[in-house]
Design an enzyme around this catalytic site. Structure first.
Site, PDB file in Angstrom:
ATOM      1  N   GLY A 257     -11.165  12.956   6.516  1.00 34.39           N
ATOM      2  CA  GLY A 257      -9.947  12.578   7.229  1.00 34.39           C
ATOM      3  C   GLY A 257      -8.987  13.746   7.307  1.00 34.39           C
ATOM      4  CB  ALA A 258      -8.238  16.267   9.459  1.00 27.61           C
TER       5      ALA A 258
ATOM      6  CG  LEU B 165       2.507  16.321  17.895  1.00 28.55           C
ATOM      7  CD1 LEU B 165       3.033  17.025  19.130  1.00 28.55           C
ATOM      8  CD2 LEU B 165       1.406  17.139  17.243  1.00 28.55           C
TER       9      LEU B 165
ATOM     10  CE  LYS C 126      -5.337  12.905  14.391  1.00 30.11           C
ATOM     11  NZ  LYS C 126      -4.953  11.681  13.667  1.00 30.11           N
TER      12      LYS C 126
ATOM     13  NE  ARG D 267     -10.794  -3.759   3.590  1.00 30.43           N
ATOM     14  CZ  ARG D 267     -10.210  -4.943   3.620  1.00 30.43           C
ATOM     15  NH1 ARG D 267     -10.929  -6.013   3.878  1.00 30.43           N
ATOM     16  NH2 ARG D 267      -8.928  -5.060   3.413  1.00 30.43           N
TER      17      ARG D 267
ATOM     18  CB  ALA E 281     -14.409   5.179   7.180  1.00 34.78           C
TER      19      ALA E 281
ATOM     20  CB  CYS F  18      -3.799   8.144  17.640  1.00 33.67           C
ATOM     21  SG  CYS F  18      -4.916   8.207  16.242  1.00 33.67           S
TER      22      CYS F  18
ATOM     23  CB  CYS G 113     -20.704  -0.145  -8.399  1.00 31.10           C
ATOM     24  SG  CYS G 113     -19.456  -1.144  -9.239  1.00 31.10           S
TER      25      CYS G 113
END
Length: 649
Positions: free
Chosen positions: A25-26, A58, A73, A120, A122, A174, A440
């Protein structure tokens, strides 16, 4: 005597310069994190993000400038971060982390993975990949003034999915404008549209595609020209939606064709957006009118608010609500504005119609008026300072991990107001893995209650395994002694069974299904519990939890213990007029990685032996929910304004 390099021990500084880390993520957190990493001394960084830069980014994603709008990005973040430290080795991927190319072996090459995500699906995926690769993961998130950082390590801590979570209610701004992928995105867009047409206009709530967005250009030189023109103008030009609507006399048909035809056709020219997404399908009023089915106008049994209209039915609802709202606006006089209220029928009708039409355009199932109203909850703006604090905490936890001090790692909450000890940051001890976690645990297992005579194989694949249990490409084998493969992730191999019911394959009460996702290196055993007593419109239930419902509201003193990545899992969308006015919006969170869940089809009645992955062991790791101790209890906010914050993931 300890030898220091800057503020770090020499051994740790040397470790930072050689270890390889992954940033997923950026966006808001990702930009701050990448800057922090290079300034701290990390030299080998890989960053991945599917999104492109939007004008709305921005104000808080400071590695980006206006000239970067429309660009990747990840790539721009890399270029900007290198200006802080030109000797760093940064690799950028403009892609989804859920792409099969980023398999377990890809994750194993990193010493540490840091999430800066906004969705969620990802997060679930990265959680499972880090468990499979046995790599430490630092999870994070923000919502307004709230934030959270936690550490996940296989076998030592809870994993991200150890605790059930309510349906996600926070989304990147976005995504709403150009690439909605969930119904709530369309509902947010429709509320923005209401304000643009009838209420107080806000530049951050644009609904039309940006005509100066360089990504709309077909040729590289045209892209550069558009970006340069925007820079020279000093601003990206927008046409006022309200002014245009007034010029048409609020003509519903003209509004419809602009919003749902012309704007969608413009989005289609942004060809990069649709290389890895399903493209939207424009609607035309006159074509719909000519092909309208008379049955759409016929009365349907049941409560009106719980009926899902057809496309033409929503067209008519859009027309009626626009006419009513424009009349109300005219009666108020020149310069008047309407305020959206979920309890105002015309306003609610407008948002229901506009949201559902957009859902249809982007290939989503439409929702009833009741569902839309319940989802139109609160919007909390993303705040740059919160992102900066959380990014700093991620690096601090990362330094502990690289120093071999995993036992000193903590889940850290950033609160809106100081606690009783006058602290905004509250650390909590990491919880151990949950023995009942379906991800898990040593042998993950769940029981699903459904009607085998009414549940189709496609529904099992998409609604249960992919949507509910977060798998990307599941393979399903029936434990019937024959090794019958019900669903295959190989395209076309079992597609013929999509429209068949589970009972057609001998699945009944007590049947067991072995589900494998080889990309995630994850195996889940599903016990089928047949029932004919599910509530209306409920397809299935996971035994032991209410999958799509948030926990009941807690008292203010308890809330801090439920914050998940800066949000409260206990909170629910407000549909009451008692909700504070300032919270009556939809929460927007920083955008980072785009959801990229694969929708590969598969399903069949062919028999065969199940394919097994070579080292498929899901470990045990953890995340968020803090242990209830005095430090977390003391952290409970005392500000009643927090009561309606909805859960961020």
């Amino acid at each position: 005597m300890v030898h220091l390099v800057g503020s770090l021990r020499k051994e740790l500084a040397d470790s930072l310069s050689t270890c390889k880390v992954l940033v997923v993520g950026a966006g808001g957190i990702g930009c701050e994190l990448l800057k922090n990493l290079v300034l701290t001394g990390f030299k080998n960084i890989e960053v991945i993000d599917l999104d492109t830069i939007d004008v709305s980014n921005l104000n808080r994603q400071f590695l980006f400038q206006k000239k970067h709008v429309g660009k990747s990005k990840a790539q721009v973040a890399k270029e900007s971060a290198l200006q802080f430290c030109p000797t760093a080795n940064i690799t950028a991927y403009h892609d989804s982390i859920m792409n099969p190319d980023y398999n377990v072996e890809f994750f194993r090459k990193f010493v540490l993975v840091m999430n800066a995500l906004d969705n969620r699906a990802a997060r679930n995926h990265v959680n499972r990949m880090c468990l499979a690769a046995d790599i430490p993961l630092i999870e994070s998130g923000t919502a307004g003034y709230l934030g959270q950082v936690t550490v996940i390590k296989k076998g030592m801590t809870e994993c991200y999915e150890c605790q059930p979570k309510p349906t996600q209610k926070t989304f990147p701004g976005c995504t709403i404008r150009n690439t909605p992928s969930e119904p709530i995105h369309c509902i947010v867009w429709a509320k923005y549209l209401f304000n643009q047409l009838f209420g107080e206009e806000d530049a951050d709530q644009e609904v039309s595609p940006d005509t100066a967005d360089p990504e709309a250009a077909w040729k590289p030189e045209e892209t550069a020209a558009r970006a340069t023109a925007s820079e020279k103008d000093g601003d990206i030009k927008r046409v006022s939606t309200k002014d245009w609507a007034r010029s048409t006399g609020y003509d519903p048909v003209k509004l419809f064709n602009k919003l749902f035809k012309d704007d969608i056709m413009y989005l289609l020219t942004m060809d990069k957006l649709w290389k890895k997404r399903k493209a939207p399908i424009p609607l035309d009023w006159h074509q719909l009118e000519n092909s309208a089915c008379p049955q759409e106008d016929s009365p349907v049994s049941g409560l009106k608010d719980q009926q899902v209209l057809g496309v033409w039915g929503h067209c008519q609802l859009f027309q009626q609500s626009v006419e009513t709202l424009s009349s109300q606006l005219q009666e108020k006089g020149e310069g008047a504005e309407l305020v959206w209220d979920k309890d105002d029928p015309p306003a609610m009708d407008f948002v229901t119609a506009a949201a559902n039409l957009r859902m249809h355009i982007f290939s989503m199932n439409m929702k009833s008026r009741f569902d839309v109203k319940s989802m139109a909850g609160n919007i909390i703006p993303a705040i740059a300072t919160t992102n900066a604090v959380i990014a700093g905490l991620i690096v601090l936890e990362g330094l502990k991990i690289l120093s071999g001090e995993l036992e000193s790692c903590r889940t850290i909450f950033l609160n809106k107001c100081p606690n009783l000890r006058k602290k905004l940051l509250v650390p909590c001890i990491l919880d151990p893995p949950s023995a009942n976690c379906y991800v898990c645990a040593s042998k993950p297992e769940v029981t699903v209650k459904l009607n085998v005579h009414k549940t189709m194989v496609l529904s099992l694949q998409d609604r249960i395994l992919k949507e509910r249990f977060g798998m990307v490409a599941p393979d399903v084998q029936i434990e019937d002694g024959k090794g019958t493969i019900l669903i295959s992730s190989e395209e076309g191999e079992t597609e013929a069974n999509n429209s068949k019911f589970l009972s057609d394959f001998g699945i009944r009460n007590g049947s067991r299904l072995q589900v494998d996702d080889f990309l995630q290196d994850y195996t889940l055993l599903v016990n089928v519990l047949h029932t004919e007593e599910l509530e209306r419109d409920v397809e299935f239930e996971v035994v032991g939890e209410a999958p799509d419902k948030a926990p009941p509201p807690q008292t203010n003193q308890e809330e801090v213990n439920s914050i998940t990545n800066g949000n409260k899992d206990s909170a629910q969308p407000s549909t009451s007029s008692k909700a504070p006015a300032e919270d009556d919006d939809i929460m927007i969170v920083d955008s980072d990685e785009e959801e990229g869940a694969s929708s590969s089809s598969a399903t069949a009645a062919t028999s065969g032996t199940k394919r097994k992955h070579s080292d498929a062991e899901t470990g045990e790791a953890s995340i968020k929910r803090p242990r209830t101790d005095q430090s977390s209890a003391a952290a409970a906010p005392t500000d009643d304004d927090d009561d309606d914050i909805i859960a961020l993931d």
